[in-house]
Write an enzyme that holds these catalytic residues in place. Structure first.
Site, PDB file in Angstrom:
ATOM      1  N   SER A   1       0.847  -1.190   0.000  1.00  0.00           N
ATOM      2  CA  SER A   1       0.000   0.000   0.000  1.00  0.00           C
ATOM      3  C   SER A   1       0.888   1.247   0.000  1.00  0.00           C
ATOM      4  O   SER A   1       1.751   1.379  -0.866  1.00  0.00           O
ATOM      5  CB  SER A   1      -0.956  -0.036   1.190  1.00  0.00           C
TER       6      SER A   1
ATOM      7  N   GLU B   1      -9.033  -5.064  -4.852  1.00  0.00           N
ATOM      8  CA  GLU B   1      -8.438  -4.035  -4.000  1.00  0.00           C
ATOM      9  C   GLU B   1      -9.445  -3.174  -3.220  1.00  0.00           C
ATOM     10  O   GLU B   1      -9.325  -3.011  -2.010  1.00  0.00           O
ATOM     11  CB  GLU B   1      -7.538  -3.107  -4.829  1.00  0.00           C
TER      12      GLU B   1
ATOM     13  N   HIS C   1      -7.764  -5.329  -0.541  1.00  0.00           N
ATOM     14  CA  HIS C   1      -6.526  -4.620  -0.223  1.00  0.00           C
ATOM     15  C   HIS C   1      -5.930  -5.147   1.082  1.00  0.00           C
ATOM     16  O   HIS C   1      -6.636  -5.299   2.085  1.00  0.00           O
ATOM     17  CB  HIS C   1      -6.836  -3.127  -0.087  1.00  0.00           C
TER      18      HIS C   1
END
Length: 513
Positions: free
Chosen positions: A193, A316, A417
Site C-alpha cells: 500500500s 483491491e 486490499h
C-alpha cells in the site's frame, strides 16, 4: 550471557536481543535522533550513540497517529515523536552474510506501525535464513504534510519527511546490519500500500540509489504522489483548522502533537470526499528529494536498475466500502466525480479518453463496476505502467493476488486490499477475532503462503523469484508477452490478463498532478 539473550555491538552501541523461536529479535533500535521540538518538520539526524547495553525486548514508540485508527493500536504500544526505530529478526550471527529484507508498512501515509502483529518477522526469518528489518517512519502531518512553502530565511520546513526517515533507516542498515549477520550489499526493500508506494517512489529518488538492491512493491498507489501546488492547498487547510496564520507557522513546533494529529485527521477525511481518488498527505514532487513524478520517472528510464516484483490484489477496493470516509471511490457518483476532477486537473488529457475509459465499465452504475474502475485507476494500471517501463532495462515480475478464503468471498471482500499480508509474513490470526477461516480454508491458505514466502525469499537471495519446489515457473514481465503470475489455490501464469483494459487506458499516465 544468558542463552535467551544475545548482545550485539554496532556503530552506535551494544544492543541486547532476545531469543524468538529459532532466531533472535532486537526491537526498538533507534536509527535516527528524536524529531520533536525544533527538529519537528526537519530531516532526521543520525542517532546518538548510547552508553551501556540498549535493551531491545520491546518495540519503540509508534509514530503519532489517530488513536481511532481502523487498524487498531495494541495496548502494549505507546505513541510519541521519538518514534524512529527499527526491529531486527536474525539467526545468531556466525560469520555468514545473510540477505536482508527491509519492510515498509502501509496505512495511507497516516496510520500503521512496524510493531503490528501481522508484521512480526520471525516466521519469514526462520523460513528463509534471512535478516528481516521492519521500521517506523513519521506519518500524517509530521511526515507527509508539505510546509516548505512557508519556509523563511530563519526557519526551514522540509518536505517528504517520512521518505527521509525511510532513507535514514536504510542508511542505518547499510552501516550496521553486518553486525547482526546481514549483508549490506544484498538488501531487498519491500512494502505494501503506501509502503509499496514508498518503494516505487524511492526507486526514483537519487539519494536512495545503492541503499537497496532488489524491490518488491505490493499494491503500490504509485500515482498518488502530487505536486507542490496541491500539497500547499492541503497545508493551508491544515493551518486553517488550527487557526494558525502562515506568518505564524512556527507555532506548530510548540503545539502538542496530539493537536496536530487531530487536525490532520480532519483533513485526511475531507480530501478524498472533495476530490475522490486523491489522498491528503502523500509524497510530494518537491524537485529536491523527489525530482519527478515517480511513474513519469519510470517511463523516462530514471528508475534505479534493480530487479523488481510488483503487483496488486484482484479486489483491491472492497474493504474501503466499510470506511466512514473511503480512501478510494466505491460508488458510481464518487467515481464520476473522480473523472470530472481529473479532467479539470489535467487539461492535457482529452475528454474523449476519459469517456472511453468510463464506457469500458458497463456496470459502472453498480458498486461492482465502480470499484472495478477505481481499482484499475488506483492500483492495477499504475502497477502496469511501472512494470512496462522498468522492464525495459531491469528484470521485472508482475503478479496478481487472487486468493481468498471462503469467508472473505462470502463477505464480498475477496482478495481485498492488504489481504495478502498474512501470506507474505506467515502470520495468520493477528487481527483479534479474525473471521478469515470461519468457513474453512486454512490449509489452502497455508499452502499459498508457503509458495509466496519461498518466491519472495528466493528473490531476496538470488534476485529471481523461483520457488524451487516444483511451483509454476514465473517468467519475467516483458512488453511483448506481459506474463503475469495469478496467485491462488493453484498458481497460473497468464499472458497479459488485463490486456483489453490496458489498451483502453493506454500508456499515458492518468493521475492527479
Amino acid at each position: 550471557m544468558d542463552a535467551e539473550t544475545l548482545v550485539v555491538g554496532c556503530k552506535y552501541g551494544d544492543a541486547r536481543g532476545y531469543r524468538d523461536g529459532a532466531v533472535y529479535s532486537w526491537k526498538g533500535i533507534p536509527f535516527a535522533a528524536p524529531t520533536g521540538g525544533y527538529m519537528r518538520f526537519r530531516s532526521p539526524e543520525s542517532p546518538r550513540p548510547w552508553s551501556g547495553v540498549l535493551d531491545c525486548e520491546r518495540y519503540g514508540p509508534i509514530a503519532p497517529q489517530s488513536p481511532n485508527s481502523p487498524i487498531g493500536i495494541s495496548s502494549e504500544m505507546s505513541i510519541g515523536e521519538d518514534c524512529l526505530s527499527l526491529n531486527i529478526w536474525a539467526p545468531e550471527p556466525d560469520g555468514e552474510k545473510r540477505p536482508v529484507m527491509v519492510w515498509i508498512h502501509g496505512g495511507a501515509y497516516v496510520i500503521g506501525y512496524s510493531g503490528q502483529k501481522i508484521y512480526d518477522g520471525r516466521a519469514l526469518c526462520e523460513a528463509g535464513n534471512v535478516v528481516v528489518v521492519t521500521l517506523n517512519y513519521r506519518l500524517g502531518a509530521l511526515g507527509f504534510l508539505d510546509l516548505s512553502s512557508f519556509s523563511s530565511a530563519g526557519d526551514t520546513y522540509e518536505s517528504n519527511l517520512g521518505l527521509r526517515d525511510q532513507i535514514s533507516a536504510l542508511e542505518w542498515v547499510r552501516d550496521c546490519i553486518a553486525d547482526f549477520g546481514g549483508d549490506p550489499d544484498n538488501v531487498t526493500l519491500f512494502g505494501e500500500s503506501s509502503g509499496g508506494g514508498s518503494v516505487t517512489t524511492l526507486m526514483t529518488v537519487p539519494r536512495a540509489e545503492g541503499l537497496f538492491h532488489r524491490a518488491i512493491a505490493q499494491s503500490p498507489p504509485a500515482t498518488s504522489v502530487y505536486g507542490r501546488e496541491r500539497a500547499a492547498v492541503v497545508a493551508e487547510r491544515f493551518l486553517g483548522i488550527l487557526e494558525v496564520s502562515p506568518a505564524r507557522v512556527g507555532r506548530l513546533r510548540q503545539m502538542p502533537f496530539e493537536q496536530l494529529v487531530e487536525a490532520a485527521e480532519t483533513v485526511v477525511g475531507e480530501i478524498p470526499t472533495k476530490v475522490p481518488g486523491t489522498l491528503a498527505m502523500t509524497p510530494v514532487v518537491d524537485r529536491d528529494l523527489v525530482p519527478k513524478y515517480p511513474v513519469a520517472a519510470f517511463q523516462k528510464g530514471l528508475s534505479h536498475r534493480v530487479p523488481l516484483i510488483i503487483g496488486s490484489n484482484k479486489d483491491e477496493p472492497s474493504i474501503f466500502r466499510f470506511m466512514k470516509s473511503p480512501l478510494m471511490p466505491v460508488d458510481d457518483s464518487s467515481v464520476r466525480a473522480m473523472l470530472e476532477a481529473l479532467a479539470k486537473d489535467r487539461p492535457d488529457l482529452e475528454p474523449e479518453r476519459l469517456a472511453e475509459i468510463a464506457a469500458a465499465y458497463p456496470d459502472l452504475p453498480k458498486p461492482s463496476g465502480a470499484m472495478a474502475l477505481s481499482r484499475d485507476a488506483g492500483f492495477r494500471m499504475p502497477v502496469l505502467w511501472v512494470a512496462e517501463a522498468h522492464s525495459e532495462h531491469s528484470q521485472t515480475w508482475v503478479y496478481r493476488f487472487d486468493h481468498a478464503t471462503p469467508m472473505l468471498k462470502a463477505a464480498r471482500i475477496g482478495a481485498g486490499h492488504a489481504t495478502e499480508l498474512p501470506y507474505v509474513f506467515g502470520n495468520f490470526g493477528t487481527l483479534g477475532r479474525d473471521p478469515s477461516f470461519w468457513l474453512g480454508g486454512r490449509r489452502s491458505a497455508i499452502e499459498v503462503s508457503g509458495r509466496i514466502q519461498r518466491r519472495w525469499l528466493a528473490f531476496a537471495k538470488h534476485a529471481v523469484p523461483a520457488a524451487l519446489d516444483a511451483s509454476k515457473h514465473w517468467p519475467q514481465y516483458e512488453p511483448r508477452e506481459r506474463a503475469t503470475l495469478l496467485i491462488d489455490a493453484r498458481d497460473t501464469v497468464v499472458a497479459d490478463p488485463e490486456g483489453a483494459m490496458r489498451e483502453v487506458w493506454g500508456a499515458q499516465v492518468m493521475g492527479f498532478s
